[in-house]
Design a protein around this motif. Structure first.
Motif, mmCIF file in Angstrom:
data_model
loop_
_atom_site.group_PDB
_atom_site.id
_atom_site.type_symbol
_atom_site.label_atom_id
_atom_site.label_comp_id
_atom_site.label_asym_id
_atom_site.label_seq_id
_atom_site.Cartn_x
_atom_site.Cartn_y
_atom_site.Cartn_z
ATOM 1 N N TRP A 223 -50.475 10.609 4.136
ATOM 2 C CA TRP A 223 -50.926 9.325 4.688
ATOM 3 C C TRP A 223 -51.435 8.360 3.615
ATOM 4 C CZ3 TRP A 223 -49.147 8.696 9.338
ATOM 5 C CH2 TRP A 223 -48.961 9.826 10.151
ATOM 6 N N GLY A 225 -51.074 5.322 3.460
ATOM 7 C CA GLY A 225 -51.609 4.110 4.095
ATOM 8 C C GLY A 225 -52.758 4.411 5.051
ATOM 9 N N GLU A 229 -51.652 3.420 8.640
ATOM 10 C CA GLU A 229 -50.297 3.975 8.672
ATOM 11 C C GLU A 229 -50.135 4.916 9.865
ATOM 12 O OE1 GLU A 229 -49.271 6.458 5.324
ATOM 13 O OE2 GLU A 229 -47.142 6.427 5.821
#
Ligand SMILES: Nc1ncnc2c1ncn2[C@@H]1O[C@H](COP(=O)(O)OP(=O)(O)O)[C@@H](O)[C@H]1O
Ligand SMILES: [Mg+2]
Length: 387
Positions: A223, A225, A229
C-alpha cells in the motif's frame, strides 16, 4: 472548507491507538501541531479530529493546500487582498487566516512553500497580524490555531536550504507522526471491512464476500498510497463486483503480483535477509517492474550487464516472476514490461548467463506457497525450460 460529518478514525493497531491518544492530547492544548507521514496515511483526518475534539470545535476549521499555487495566489489565499491590488481583485477579500479567526487553519503540504512565503508565514506567527495583499496597514491580530502537515522530511529540507529552521521550530510544537499502513498491517482488515460496507451502501450493491486468497493478498500488499489507495481499490472492487465475491482475479495487477513482505519471505529462515542482500535487491527491482511499471531491460538487464547486479539477484527476480505466473516463462515478458516480441531475446539473455530457473516447481503450486529455495543455481538440462 468545513465538513458536516465527524471524521472517524478506523483501526485498532497499537500505532492507531497511539495516534488516537496523540490526537486527544493535541486537542487538549492550543499549541501548533505538525503532522508528518506519507501521502494518504490520514494526516488531514487527524487534523480535523484535533479541531473537533478541542475547545475551538464550535468555530470554523479551514483547510488549505500550500502546494501547486504560485506565491501571489497563496499569499492572497492566506492573508487576503484589497480591491485593485491585482488584476481581477474586484473587491476586498479576507484570507483564510481571518476567516478562521477563533478557529483552526489546516495548512497541508507546508513543506512545499517557497522561502518567500515561509518568511511571510513566520512574520504572521510572530505578530499574529495579518496584512492583506495591497493593504497599507495591518488588520487587528487574529487568533487562529495553526495545524500543518507534510509528507516531506523537513529536516532534510532544512539541511538543503529549502525550509527555514526557525519556521520549523515554530510549527513543530506538537509533533504527530502517522506511520504508513504497511507498518500497521493489523489496520488493513478493519479498513477493508469498513470501506466495503461504506461503498456497498453508497453504490447500493450487495456486500461482497472476499475470498481468503484475495484477502491474503490485500493484507500482504505494501500500500504505497496508504489508506487513500486502499479506499480507491475497494471502491473499484465494489463497483465491479459481479458475483457477490471478490477473488484474486478482481484485484488490480499490482496487488495480485504482490511480493510477500520481507518478514514473511524469511519466515522459517534463520535470519531476515540483510539489507543490501540479493534477496532485498531482487525484491526491490521486482516491485519496480511489477508495481511501478519499469521495464526489465532498463531496470534489471542494464545494471546486470554493467556488473552492478549479480547473477544471484537476477535468478531471484526470475524466480519471483515465475511464482507469479505459475512457471510460464512466456508470461514474464508482460509481467516485466517488455514487448511481446522480446520473448526470445529475454530467454537468450537468461540462458547465456545461466539464469534460466527451472519452472516445474511453479507449475501447479498456488502462487504464494512456492519456496524461495527454488532459486537454486540454474539447472542446465534443456528439457527443464519452456522455450
Ligand atoms: N484511520 C483512518 N480511518 C478512516 N479513514 C482514514 C484513516 N486514515 C485515512 N483515512 C481516509 O483516507 C483518505 C486519505 O486520508 P488523508 O487524511 O487525506 O491523508 P493525507 O492527508 O495523509 O494524505 C481520506 O479519505 C481519509 O478519510
Ligand atoms: Mg492530504
Amino acid at each position: 472548507m468545513t465538513t458536516t460529518t465527524l471524521p472517524v478514525l478506523i483501526g485498532s493497531s497499537a500505532a492507531a491507538r497511539a495516534l488516537d491518544g496523540d490526537i486527544t492530547a493535541a486537542a487538549r492544548s492550543d499549541a501548533k501541531v505538525l503532522i508528518t507521514g506519507e501521502s494518504g496515511v490520514g494526516k488531514e483526518i487527524a487534523a480535523r479530529l484535533i479541531h473537533t475534539r478541542g475547545a475551538r470545535r464550535t468555530h470554523p476549521l479551514f483547510a488549505m493546500n500550500c502546494a501547486g499555487l504560485p506565491d501571489s495566489l497563496l499569499e492572497s489565499e492566506l492573508f487576503g487582498h484589497v480591491r485593485g491590488s491585482f488584476t481581477g481583485a474586484y473587491r476586498d477579500k479576507p484570507g483564510m487566516l481571518q476567516a478562521a479567526d477563533e478557529g483552526t487553519l489546516f495548512m497541508d503540504e507546508v513543506g512545499e512553500m517557497s522561502l518567500r512565503m515561509q518568511a511571510a508565514l513566520l512574520r504572521f506567527l510572530e505578530t499574529g497580524e495579518v496584512q492583506r495583499v495591497g493593504a497599507d496597514a495591518v488588520s487587528a491580530p487574529v487568533n487562529v490555531r495553526i495545524i500543518c502537515a507534510t509528507n516531506r522530511n523537513l529536516r532534510e529540507r532544512i539541511a538543503s536550504g529549502e525550509f527555514r529552521e526557525d519556521l520549523y521550530y515554530r510549527l513543530n510544537v506538537i509533533h504527530v507522526h502517522i506511520p504508513p499502513l504497511r507498518e500497521r498491517r493489523e489496520d488493513i482488515r478493519e479498513l477493508l471491512q469498513a470501506y466495503l460496507r461504506h461503498y456497498a451502501a453508497r453504490h447500493q450493491t450487495m456486500l461482497p464476500q472476499v475470498s481468503q486468497e484475495a484477502l491474503d493478498l490485500l493484507m500482504a500488499y505494501d500500500w504505497p498510497g496508504n489508506v487513500r489507495e486502499l479506499k480507491n481499490v475497494i471502491e473499484r472492487l465494489i463497483v465491479r463486483a459481479t458475483q457477490g465475491e471478490v477473488t484474486i482475479d478482481d484485484l488490480p495487477v499490482e496487488i495480485r503480483c504482490v511480493m510477500p513482505p520481507i518478514n514473511a519471505m524469511s519466515a522459517g529462515a534463520d535470519a531476515p535477509p540483510a539489507p543490501g542482500s540479493a534477496e532485498i535487491e531482487a525484491r526491490r527491482l521486482f516491485n519496480a517492474m511489477v508495481r511501478d511499471g519499469a521495464s526489465f531491460w532498463t531496470t534489471v538487464y542494464e545494471p546486470f550487464h554493467t556488473h552492478d547486479l549479480t547473477r544471484e539477484t537476477l535468478r531471484l527476480i526470475v524466480t519471483y516472476g515465475l511464482e507469479q505466473v505459475r512457471g510460464r516463462y512466456s508470461a514474464l515478458t508482460e509481467l516485466f514490461n517488455m514487448d511481446r516480441g522480446d520473448y526470445k531475446r529475454f530467454l537468450n539473455v537468461l540462458r547465456k548467463h545461466e539464469c534460466l530457473v527451472p519452472f516445474h516447481a511453479f507449475r501447479s503450486a498456488p502462487s504464494s506457497t512456492v519456496s524461495r529455495e527454488t532459486a537454486a543455481p540454474a539447472d542446465t538440462t534443456r528439457e527443464n525450460w519452456v522455450l
